[in-house]
Design an enzyme around this catalytic site. Structure first.
Site, PDB file in Angstrom:
ATOM      1  CG  ASP A 113      -1.378  -4.358  13.234  1.00  0.00           C
ATOM      2  OD1 ASP A 113      -0.472  -4.651  12.943  1.00  0.00           O
ATOM      3  OD2 ASP A 113      -2.415  -4.118  12.350  1.00  0.00           O
ATOM      4  CB  ILE A 150      -4.416  -9.218   6.700  1.00  0.00           C
ATOM      5  CG1 ILE A 150      -4.082  -9.970   7.608  1.00  0.00           C
ATOM      6  CG2 ILE A 150      -5.491  -9.769   5.652  1.00  0.00           C
ATOM      7  CD1 ILE A 150      -5.214 -10.710   8.591  1.00  0.00           C
ATOM      8  CE  LYS A 205       1.041  -2.225   9.724  1.00  0.00           C
ATOM      9  NZ  LYS A 205      -0.102  -2.527  10.438  1.00  0.00           N
ATOM     10  NE  ARG A 208      -1.822  -1.705   3.705  1.00  0.00           N
ATOM     11  CZ  ARG A 208      -2.417  -1.825   4.719  1.00  0.00           C
ATOM     12  NH1 ARG A 208      -3.416  -1.406   5.279  1.00  0.00           N
ATOM     13  NH2 ARG A 208      -1.360  -2.317   5.624  1.00  0.00           N
ATOM     14  CG  HIS A 219      -1.633  -0.994  15.356  1.00  0.00           C
ATOM     15  ND1 HIS A 219      -2.937  -0.976  15.766  1.00  0.00           N
ATOM     16  CD2 HIS A 219      -1.538  -0.864  13.809  1.00  0.00           C
ATOM     17  CE1 HIS A 219      -3.767  -1.010  14.638  1.00  0.00           C
ATOM     18  NE2 HIS A 219      -2.806  -0.910  13.755  1.00  0.00           N
TER      19      HIS A 219
END
Length: 379
Positions: A269, A300, A75, A15, A96
């Site tokens: 996560d 995922i 992320k 991504r 996270h």
């Protein structure tokens, strides 16, 4: 504002933090957007489309971090990116932090303003987490079915059964967005699905909207121990905003599971809700404990970037634009959703769940913002 989109460094993370339409919107509003070369290629967006939208292409992530006031990622930063972070920089991404003390410490040390997609809350909704939860929930039964095969060391049963053969039983733990989407796909594949949750309204909604092969059960340790011996697949879909996920399946409970059963811990996560879980990657997604397979990939949706990137970027761009237009502090004062997303600012933990997870001091963001306004300090 100068906004930067670096290429993701996490294993098999395809991504990218922004799509060309978002770039165009920001550039037309007077902002400068920088994107790392080939950052969007795997999501279906070549450099040429970003250039056409008005972005400046830079060769490496170091240039992105050096030049930009706001960093937009997908992320959390990895250790190799820690030194690139700058004091006062805005970091907008999935963070996270509750299970990640080291990153929390780095963000505090660097005095980064870190805003987590997963904690942006708008009238009880999680608008930036939700699109990725939908995708992760829909993928979970598919990967579970694949690893249930004998060549993957699963028990060798077909999730939907066959003529004269009963279908698999799937346990979905949780009743939120991940759970609803996992239930929809698993039941559609022909499995008998048990949804175990504690929110009666969510469970009632699931019962009323799903097919007859879906049932619900109140979540507690007693019921968990009764159900685990019956199921072939477990999908863990629990999320408590910003908090470390409670461990609902203990190591002892693995002894109740069938040999070759597959556990998919979508909550990994946030630390995972299986005691024996640990983060895995798309390169090596599964490991075995006591004869039970664990699938614990921490990104995922990253394996489905043409869908996931657009879904995420469409959700994040209004917040990015608001912070770029107004500055992040004013945006927080005007928008409670952005306010709720700030985990760390100016060297302080501003998310109570993160502070509790790491036994750190918690500071209310409004006090920090007031201090800056009153005394002319900057974050």
């Amino acid at each position: 504002m100068k906004i930067g989109i670096p290429k993701e460094m996490k294993s098999k993370e395809y991504r990218v933090g922004m799509i060309p339409s978002g770039v165009r919107l920001l550039v037309e509003s007077g902002h400068d957007v920088y994107i790392q070369k080939n950052a969007g290629e795997k999501s279906g967006f070549p450099n040429s489309e970003y250039k056409q939208a008005g972005a400046v292409i830079l060769e490496d992530s170091k240039e992105i971090f050096e030049n930009c006031e706001m960093i937009v990622k997908v992320k959390e930063p990895l250790p190799e990116e820690y030194d690139l972070l700058k004091s006062g920089q805005i970091l907008f991404t999935f963070l996270h932090l509750a299970p990640n003390k080291k990153l929390t410490e780095i963000l505090l040390e660097k005095k980064v303003t870190a805003i987590g997609y997963e904690t942006v809350e708008d009238n009880g909704r999680l608008p930036l987490l939700s699109p990725m939860s939908q995708i992760a929930g829909r993928v979970a039964p598919m990967v579970a079915s694949y690893f249930l095969s004998m060549h993957n060391k699963g028990m060798g049963t077909l999730i939907g059964g066959s003529t004269g053969i009963l279908p698999s039983k799937v346990l979905v733990i949780g009743s939120g967005t991940v759970a609803k989407n996992a239930t929809k796909i698993a039941s559609g594949m022909g499995a008998d699905v048990i949804v175990m949750g504690r929110n009666p309204h969510s469970m009632k909604s699931i019962e009323e909207s799903m097919s007859a092969n879906v049932s619900t059960l109140y979540s507690n340790a007693y019921n968990m121990e009764k159900v685990l011996p019956l199921v072939d697949i477990v999908i863990c879909a629990v999320y408590v905003t910003g908090e470390k996920t409670p461990q609902l399946i203990t190591k002892k409970m693995l002894s109740y599971c069938k040999k070759g059963a597959v556990l998919v811990d979508v909550a990994i996560d946030q630390g995972g809700c299986i005691e024996t879980s640990r983060p895995t990657t798309h390169d090596d997604p599964v490991f075995e404990v006591d004869g039970v397979l664990h699938y614990c990939v921490a990104n995922i949706p990253g394996d489905y970037p043409l869908t996931a990137t657009q879904a995420l970027s469409n959700a994040t761009i209004p917040y990015i634009k608001k912070m770029a237009d107004m500055g992040w502090k004013n945006a927080c004062l005007k928008d409670e959703a952005i306010y709720s997303g700030v985990n760390v600012a100016g060297g302080f933990v501003t998310d109570e769940a993160v502070a509790n997870a790491h036994k750190m001091d918690y500071h209310m963001l409004k006090d920090i913002l007031y201090h800056c306004t009153e005394f002319g300090d900057t974050l």
